[in-house]
Design a protein around this motif. Structure first.
Motif, PDB file in Angstrom:
ATOM      1  N   HIS A 155     -20.050  28.358  15.280  1.00 42.63           N
ATOM      2  CA  HIS A 155     -20.144  29.583  14.476  1.00 42.63           C
ATOM      3  C   HIS A 155     -21.478  30.263  14.722  1.00 42.63           C
ATOM      4  CE1 HIS A 155     -19.060  32.451  11.461  1.00 42.63           C
ATOM      5  NE2 HIS A 155     -20.163  32.220  10.769  1.00 42.63           N
ATOM      6  N   HIS A 171     -23.398  34.544  15.139  1.00 39.75           N
ATOM      7  CA  HIS A 171     -23.319  36.002  15.301  1.00 39.75           C
ATOM      8  C   HIS A 171     -24.530  36.364  16.144  1.00 39.75           C
ATOM      9  CE1 HIS A 171     -20.533  35.663  11.950  1.00 39.75           C
ATOM     10  NE2 HIS A 171     -21.483  35.061  11.263  1.00 39.75           N
ATOM     11  N   HIS A 222     -14.671  33.516   8.149  1.00 42.29           N
ATOM     12  CA  HIS A 222     -15.547  32.890   7.159  1.00 42.29           C
ATOM     13  C   HIS A 222     -14.698  32.532   5.944  1.00 42.29           C
ATOM     14  CE1 HIS A 222     -18.527  35.549   9.243  1.00 42.29           C
ATOM     15  NE2 HIS A 222     -19.354  34.557   9.012  1.00 42.29           N
ATOM     16  N   HIS A 273     -18.066  27.643   7.346  1.00 35.52           N
ATOM     17  CA  HIS A 273     -18.687  27.243   6.077  1.00 35.52           C
ATOM     18  C   HIS A 273     -17.851  26.250   5.268  1.00 35.52           C
ATOM     19  CE1 HIS A 273     -21.874  29.897   7.049  1.00 35.52           C
ATOM     20  NE2 HIS A 273     -21.079  30.957   7.049  1.00 35.52           N
ATOM     21  N   ASP A 275     -24.737  29.537  12.718  1.00 30.64           N
ATOM     22  CA  ASP A 275     -24.529  30.810  12.051  1.00 30.64           C
ATOM     23  C   ASP A 275     -25.499  31.836  12.665  1.00 30.64           C
ATOM     24  OD1 ASP A 275     -23.325  32.645  10.433  1.00 30.64           O
ATOM     25  OD2 ASP A 275     -23.902  31.748   8.536  1.00 30.64           O
TER      26      ASP A 275
END
Ligand code: ZN
Length: 459
Positions: free
Chosen positions: A62, A64, A228, A265, A316
């Motif tokens: 995960h 970004h 998410h 998450h 993340d």
């Protein structure tokens, strides 16, 4: 290409560890491994692994990457406050910013032992170039295996969602662009360097229709689904208020639980939620640093593992974890579980498994990645464990998980050297760092030109 790493401590994740063994690589595959002296292999490069630990390359499930350009902002915010502060900053991004931020982020991941990374990109302001392609170009430059997820949001403020309307897209545009991204880039072959997933952003920014149509599209094309879920108590309340269901039940209703889905998450889960993830084969990407930074809570990782839920790790986005290296997430995961559930909640070897095989399963690649086994892709991290801060640690896996960031002697992706002697070999580390810094400067400047005030603290 033929390489033998000898005199090395092997932690294959599958099968027993070997102290003082060898690992042979032929082309892009692992050809063999074993104890004692390495067999003869005329013409092979030989690398002395004395004082080193070999593990599967780490898998980041995960991220970004664009968020490299917006670090250090909204430092004391909850998730929803942080998002509301940053959506309008991100609205100023363009392909050049995404390219620079992604290159810096991927270079940093490589230096922390990561060989495969996913990326969840969900903001596509119009007229700013091909943002999805920009991340892919960066991954090609750095040389990591890449699983970009075409993210999306269609539920802006006017429809009861959290993001401002200016950063969301129309449903039809999203579905067309997502199908195009899969058709253009997805490579399903076993040695694939690039696979695309479909990833509406979250229940509070994507409509139910976007979720169901995205699932249908992904299943039609044979690609995976990511979103998410259950990150904060605020999200729980939002889902109960808006949909009359808690997040996992809402996803269940939308057809979004299954062996082709992994959820970022998964912090706020009831016993029944965990049972649903286990029985449907739905995976979770645990992102402990980000959860800590945003005060989101501690995921029930040890309980999930006990009950058969697959868990991988994620850093993340860098804007909610400020540069955390992937290897560091093993330590964070272990400490979070132990702080909450006691010293036997997660072992060093379980933490290593989360970062490798758990990640490979989340991405649907457990047949090719995540362990050191003959026939698997040669994605290998070789860590120095006899350095000044770790030489006295009795167990090399403990040194990796409990100890400081270890220097990488070698990082191989499909047998290709990406890092050697602690330095990136595919690209200039300094140039990537400068590109990342420039992306940050340019994003904030463009946001300010658009009248956005960027908050550092929150109060
Ligand atoms: Zn995220």
């Amino acid at each position: 290409m033929s390489l033998i790493i000898e005199n090395v401590h092997l932690a294959p994740v599958a099968g027993p560890e070997i102290a003082g063994g060898w690992l042979r690589i032929e082309g892009d595959r692992i050809a063999g491994l074993g104890p004692g002296p390495a067999p003869d292999a005329p013409g092979a490069e030989r690398l002395d692994g004395t004082g080193c630990l070999a593990t599967p390359g780490l898998v980041n499930t995960h991220h970004h990457l664009y968020q490299w350009a917006s670090q250090g902002l909204a430092q004391d915010a909850t998730l929803f406050e942080w998002l509301v502060a940053l959506y309008r900053v991100w609205a100023a991004m363009d392909a050049e910013i995404v390219r620079g931020a992604s290159a810096a982020g991927l270079g940093w991941l490589a230096l922390s032992g990561c060989t495969t990374s996913s990326d969840h990109h969900y903001l596509f302001p119009k007229g700013r170039g091909d943002l999805f392609a920009a991340g892919i170009e960066a991954a090609r430059e750095v040389g990591l295996r890449f699983h970009p997820a075409r993210g999306s949001m269609d539920r802006g403020e006017s429809r009861g969602g959290l993001p401002p309307d200016e950063v969301v897209e129309d449903l039809d545009e999203i579905l067309d662009a997502t199908a195009e991204a899969v058709d253009a880039y997805h490579d399903p072959s076993p040695s694939s360097m690039l696979r695309v997933a479909v990833a509406p952003c979250s229940p509070f920014s994507a409509s139910g229709e976007l979720m169901t149509q995205s699932a249908a599209l992904a299943r039609d094309k044979g690609v995976r689904l990511h979103t998410h879920l259950a990150e904060t108590v605020d999200e729980d309340e939002h889902c109960l208020e808006q949909f009359g269901l808690r997040p996992v039940d809402y996803m269940d209703k939308l057809g979004w639980l299954g062996p082709d889905v992994w959820l970022a998450h998964a912090v706020h889960l009831s016993d029944a939620d965990i049972a649903k993830l286990a029985v449907t084969g739905t995976g979770a990407a645990h992102c402990p640093s980000s959860n800590g930074r945003l005060g989101a809570g501690v995921a029930r990782v040890s309980e999930m593992l006990r009950r058969g839920v697959n868990v991988g790790l994620g850093v993340d986005g860098s804007a909610s974890s400020e540069l955390t290296p992937l290897a560091g997430e093993m330590r964070q995961a272990l400490l979070f579980q132990r702080a909450r559930y006691g010293p036997r909640a997660l072992t060093a070897r379980q933490a290593l498994e989360l970062a490798t095989l758990g990640g490979a399963r989340n991405l649907g690649r457990e047949g090719e990645l995540g362990t050191l086994e003959p026939g698997k892709l040669a994605d290998v991290a070789l860590w120095r464990v006899d350095g000044p801060y770790t030489a006295a640690v009795a167990d090399p896996v403990c040194a990796l998980v409990f100890g400081p960031a270890l220097p990488l002697v070698r990082l191989l992706v499909g047998g290709r050297t990406v890092v050697a002697d602690g330095e990136l070999r595919t690209a200039s580390q300094d140039a990537l760092g400068r590109a990342g810094a420039e992306a940050g400067r340019r994003l904030l400047e463009r946001a300010e030109q658009r009248g956005v005030t960027v908050k550092v603290g929150m109060s």
